[in-house]
Scaffold this motif. Structure first.
Motif, PDB file in Angstrom:
ATOM      1  N   LEU A  61      83.840 -16.436  -4.984  1.00  0.00           N
ATOM      2  CA  LEU A  61      84.084 -15.100  -5.527  1.00  0.00           C
ATOM      3  C   LEU A  61      84.754 -14.185  -4.504  1.00  0.00           C
ATOM      4  N   SER A  62      84.379 -14.297  -3.235  1.00  0.00           N
ATOM      5  CA  SER A  62      84.899 -13.390  -2.209  1.00  0.00           C
ATOM      6  C   SER A  62      86.148 -13.917  -1.507  1.00  0.00           C
ATOM      7  N   ALA A  63      86.588 -15.112  -1.855  1.00  0.00           N
ATOM      8  CA  ALA A  63      87.748 -15.701  -1.170  1.00  0.00           C
ATOM      9  C   ALA A  63      88.996 -14.857  -1.377  1.00  0.00           C
ATOM     10  N   ARG A  64      89.738 -14.649  -0.296  1.00  0.00           N
ATOM     11  CA  ARG A  64      91.018 -13.923  -0.319  1.00  0.00           C
ATOM     12  C   ARG A  64      90.889 -12.581  -1.031  1.00  0.00           C
ATOM     13  N   LYS A  65      89.922 -11.787  -0.556  1.00  0.00           N
ATOM     14  CA  LYS A  65      89.710 -10.425  -1.055  1.00  0.00           C
ATOM     15  C   LYS A  65      89.414 -10.399  -2.553  1.00  0.00           C
ATOM     16  N   MET A  67      89.982 -12.553  -4.930  1.00  0.00           N
ATOM     17  CA  MET A  67      91.151 -12.910  -5.737  1.00  0.00           C
ATOM     18  C   MET A  67      90.754 -13.445  -7.111  1.00  0.00           C
ATOM     19  N   LEU A  68      89.608 -14.130  -7.183  1.00  0.00           N
ATOM     20  CA  LEU A  68      89.177 -14.683  -8.461  1.00  0.00           C
ATOM     21  C   LEU A  68      88.883 -13.579  -9.469  1.00  0.00           C
ATOM     22  N   VAL A  69      88.319 -12.470  -9.013  1.00  0.00           N
ATOM     23  CA  VAL A  69      88.041 -11.345  -9.915  1.00  0.00           C
ATOM     24  C   VAL A  69      89.355 -10.782 -10.467  1.00  0.00           C
ATOM     25  N   THR A  70      90.318 -10.588  -9.574  1.00  0.00           N
ATOM     26  CA  THR A  70      91.643 -10.118 -10.017  1.00  0.00           C
ATOM     27  C   THR A  70      92.275 -11.100 -10.984  1.00  0.00           C
ATOM     28  N   ALA A  71      92.110 -12.390 -10.712  1.00  0.00           N
ATOM     29  CA  ALA A  71      92.692 -13.418 -11.571  1.00  0.00           C
ATOM     30  C   ALA A  71      92.063 -13.415 -12.962  1.00  0.00           C
ATOM     31  N   PHE A  72      90.750 -13.208 -13.022  1.00  0.00           N
ATOM     32  CA  PHE A  72      90.091 -13.140 -14.324  1.00  0.00           C
ATOM     33  C   PHE A  72      90.590 -11.943 -15.126  1.00  0.00           C
ATOM     34  N   ILE A  73      90.791 -10.823 -14.453  1.00  0.00           N
ATOM     35  CA  ILE A  73      91.308  -9.636 -15.149  1.00  0.00           C
ATOM     36  C   ILE A  73      92.723  -9.902 -15.664  1.00  0.00           C
ATOM     37  N   ASN A  74      93.577 -10.473 -14.810  1.00  0.00           N
ATOM     38  CA  ASN A  74      94.950 -10.775 -15.225  1.00  0.00           C
ATOM     39  C   ASN A  74      94.979 -11.770 -16.378  1.00  0.00           C
ATOM     40  N   SER A  75      94.170 -12.814 -16.295  1.00  0.00           N
ATOM     41  CA  SER A  75      94.146 -13.830 -17.347  1.00  0.00           C
ATOM     42  C   SER A  75      93.617 -13.256 -18.658  1.00  0.00           C
ATOM     43  N   THR A  76      92.637 -12.368 -18.571  1.00  0.00           N
ATOM     44  CA  THR A  76      92.098 -11.756 -19.786  1.00  0.00           C
ATOM     45  C   THR A  76      93.144 -10.878 -20.464  1.00  0.00           C
ATOM     46  N   ILE A  77      93.833 -10.050 -19.673  1.00  0.00           N
ATOM     47  CA  ILE A  77      94.896  -9.205 -20.239  1.00  0.00           C
ATOM     48  C   ILE A  77      95.997 -10.063 -20.835  1.00  0.00           C
ATOM     49  N   LEU A  78      96.403 -11.089 -20.096  1.00  0.00           N
ATOM     50  CA  LEU A  78      97.460 -11.986 -20.573  1.00  0.00           C
ATOM     51  C   LEU A  78      97.058 -12.666 -21.873  1.00  0.00           C
ATOM     52  N   THR A  79      95.835 -13.160 -21.942  1.00  0.00           N
ATOM     53  CA  THR A  79      95.385 -13.894 -23.124  1.00  0.00           C
ATOM     54  C   THR A  79      95.258 -12.980 -24.328  1.00  0.00           C
ATOM     55  N   VAL A  80      94.613 -11.843 -24.166  1.00  0.00           N
ATOM     56  CA  VAL A  80      94.391 -10.933 -25.295  1.00  0.00           C
ATOM     57  C   VAL A  80      95.712 -10.407 -25.835  1.00  0.00           C
ATOM     58  N   ASP A 220     100.022 -13.036  -5.048  1.00  0.00           N
ATOM     59  CA  ASP A 220      98.563 -12.990  -5.080  1.00  0.00           C
ATOM     60  C   ASP A 220      98.032 -11.919  -6.033  1.00  0.00           C
ATOM     61  N   ALA A 221      98.703 -10.778  -6.082  1.00  0.00           N
ATOM     62  CA  ALA A 221      98.238  -9.698  -6.954  1.00  0.00           C
ATOM     63  C   ALA A 221      98.388 -10.049  -8.426  1.00  0.00           C
ATOM     64  N   ASN A 222      99.286 -10.999  -8.737  1.00  0.00           N
ATOM     65  CA  ASN A 222      99.525 -11.393 -10.119  1.00  0.00           C
ATOM     66  C   ASN A 222      98.830 -12.697 -10.494  1.00  0.00           C
ATOM     67  N   ALA A 223      97.985 -13.218  -9.626  1.00  0.00           N
ATOM     68  CA  ALA A 223      97.403 -14.539  -9.835  1.00  0.00           C
ATOM     69  C   ALA A 223      96.563 -14.591 -11.109  1.00  0.00           C
ATOM     70  N   THR A 224      96.636 -15.732 -11.807  1.00  0.00           N
ATOM     71  CA  THR A 224      95.752 -16.015 -12.920  1.00  0.00           C
ATOM     72  C   THR A 224      94.703 -17.035 -12.461  1.00  0.00           C
ATOM     73  N   VAL A 225      93.736 -17.318 -13.317  1.00  0.00           N
ATOM     74  CA  VAL A 225      92.593 -18.111 -12.870  1.00  0.00           C
ATOM     75  C   VAL A 225      92.985 -19.504 -12.392  1.00  0.00           C
ATOM     76  N   GLN A 226      93.960 -20.122 -13.039  1.00  0.00           N
ATOM     77  CA  GLN A 226      94.337 -21.479 -12.645  1.00  0.00           C
ATOM     78  C   GLN A 226      94.988 -21.511 -11.266  1.00  0.00           C
ATOM     79  N   LEU A 227      95.666 -20.451 -10.889  1.00  0.00           N
ATOM     80  CA  LEU A 227      96.334 -20.423  -9.581  1.00  0.00           C
ATOM     81  C   LEU A 227      95.354 -20.222  -8.439  1.00  0.00           C
ATOM     82  N   THR A 228      94.131 -19.811  -8.737  1.00  0.00           N
ATOM     83  CA  THR A 228      93.145 -19.652  -7.665  1.00  0.00           C
ATOM     84  C   THR A 228      92.682 -20.997  -7.113  1.00  0.00           C
ATOM     85  N   LEU A 229      93.037 -22.084  -7.766  1.00  0.00           N
ATOM     86  CA  LEU A 229      92.677 -23.412  -7.255  1.00  0.00           C
ATOM     87  C   LEU A 229      93.350 -23.696  -5.922  1.00  0.00           C
ATOM     88  N   PHE A 230      94.456 -23.005  -5.646  1.00  0.00           N
ATOM     89  CA  PHE A 230      95.131 -23.195  -4.364  1.00  0.00           C
ATOM     90  C   PHE A 230      94.354 -22.599  -3.199  1.00  0.00           C
TER      91      PHE A 230
END
Length: 276
Positions: A61-65, A67-80, A220-230
């Motif tokens: 959860l805390s990796a790279r500031k 990033m997973l939280v930001t990715a979940f927000i981006n993926s949710t907006i993108l999906t909806v 990084d600011a635009n990351a979605t959940v799948q890209l956090t695997l990197f």
């Protein structure tokens, strides 16, 4: 007796295949996600000596500031946003194509089938997005997801709309309904089963999409959940415990959606197939 044994054998075989293809990988992923880094590196199907679920969860959860939280927000907006546009636009297109026969129907059908058959071209798409000023932006990726998923959704909606009597449209027109009111007040509510199917299928597909965000939404600011695997794998070292914990976290939302809406998905698919 022989027929009953065959059915029983086929049922057992289906359950065994399901366990091997789905349950075993899920169990392996969950076990690896709760191990420490040394045990996870072995990649074996063994019970962990110590459970590090909380530690691994916090590290992911805390990796790279965060990033997973930001990715979940981006993926949710993108999906909806993408699914909302897909449902409304595909239903409209399918209704027009099914109800209004013209010389352009053949061209439209060809374009829809082309969207299912022809693979997308990455470089020309990037050039188009750059010319529109939408490259590396979330609205640009939303348009990409809508464009790539439109053909499939139109075919589902069109198959179901074919089962709705045209006399219903004519009666609504006689009562004073215009085209927009006719669609949203009469036709659209009747498409409920197909709408649920499209929402679930496309939501899972877009939420799990890896290729399109990688190409069209870098950064990084635009990351979605799948890209956090990197975050947890590199050329020389990989933290398998954190990697599998990340995979487990981003797998939960689609899994829950399928778990609750699997009957609606089957109902929508079969309704369109039978009635179309």
């Amino acid at each position: 007796m022989t027929t009953a044994l065959k059915r029983y054998g086929l049922g057992v075989l289906a359950i065994a295949v399901t366990v091997v293809l789905f349950i075993v990988p899920l169990a392996f992923m969950a076990l690896t996600a709760v191990k420490d880094r040394r045990e996870a590196a072995k990649l074996d199907f063994a019970w962990p000596t110590t459970f590090n679920f909380i530690e691994n969860f916090q590290d992911v959860l805390s990796a790279r500031k965060f990033m997973l939280v930001t990715a979940f927000i981006n993926s949710t907006i993108l999906t909806v946003a993408s699914v909302t546009i897909l449902v409304i636009l595909a239903a409209m297109v399918a209704w027009i194509l099914q109800r209004r026969r013209s010389r352009w129907n053949g061209v439209a059908n060809f374009l829809i089938l082309s969207g299912l058959i022809i693979p997308p071209a990455v470089v020309p798409t990037i050039w188009v997005l750059q010319s529109m000023g939408l490259f590396k932006t979330l609205p640009g990726l939303i348009l990409i997801e809508v464009a790539f998923g439109l053909s499939f959704c139109v075919m589902l909606f069109r198959a179901f709309i074919a089962s709705i009597p045209k006399e219903l449209d004519e009666a609504a027109v006689i009562d004073g309904c215009g085209p927009v009111r006719l669609f949203f007040r009469v036709i659209f509510p009747l498409l409920r089963s197909v709408i649920v199917t499209v929402i679930v299928v496309q939501s899972v597909h877009i939420f799990n999409d890896f290729q399109n965000p990688l190409y069209f939404l870098p950064g990084d600011a635009n990351a979605t959940v799948q890209l956090t695997l990197f975050n947890f794998q590199s050329q020389f070292a990989t933290s398998y415990n954190l990697l599998f914990m990340n995979i487990l976290l981003i797998t939960i939302p689609p899994f829950i959606m399928y778990l609750f809406f699997n009957r609606q998905i089957v109902a929508g698919m079969t309704a369109g197939a039978v009635k179309g």
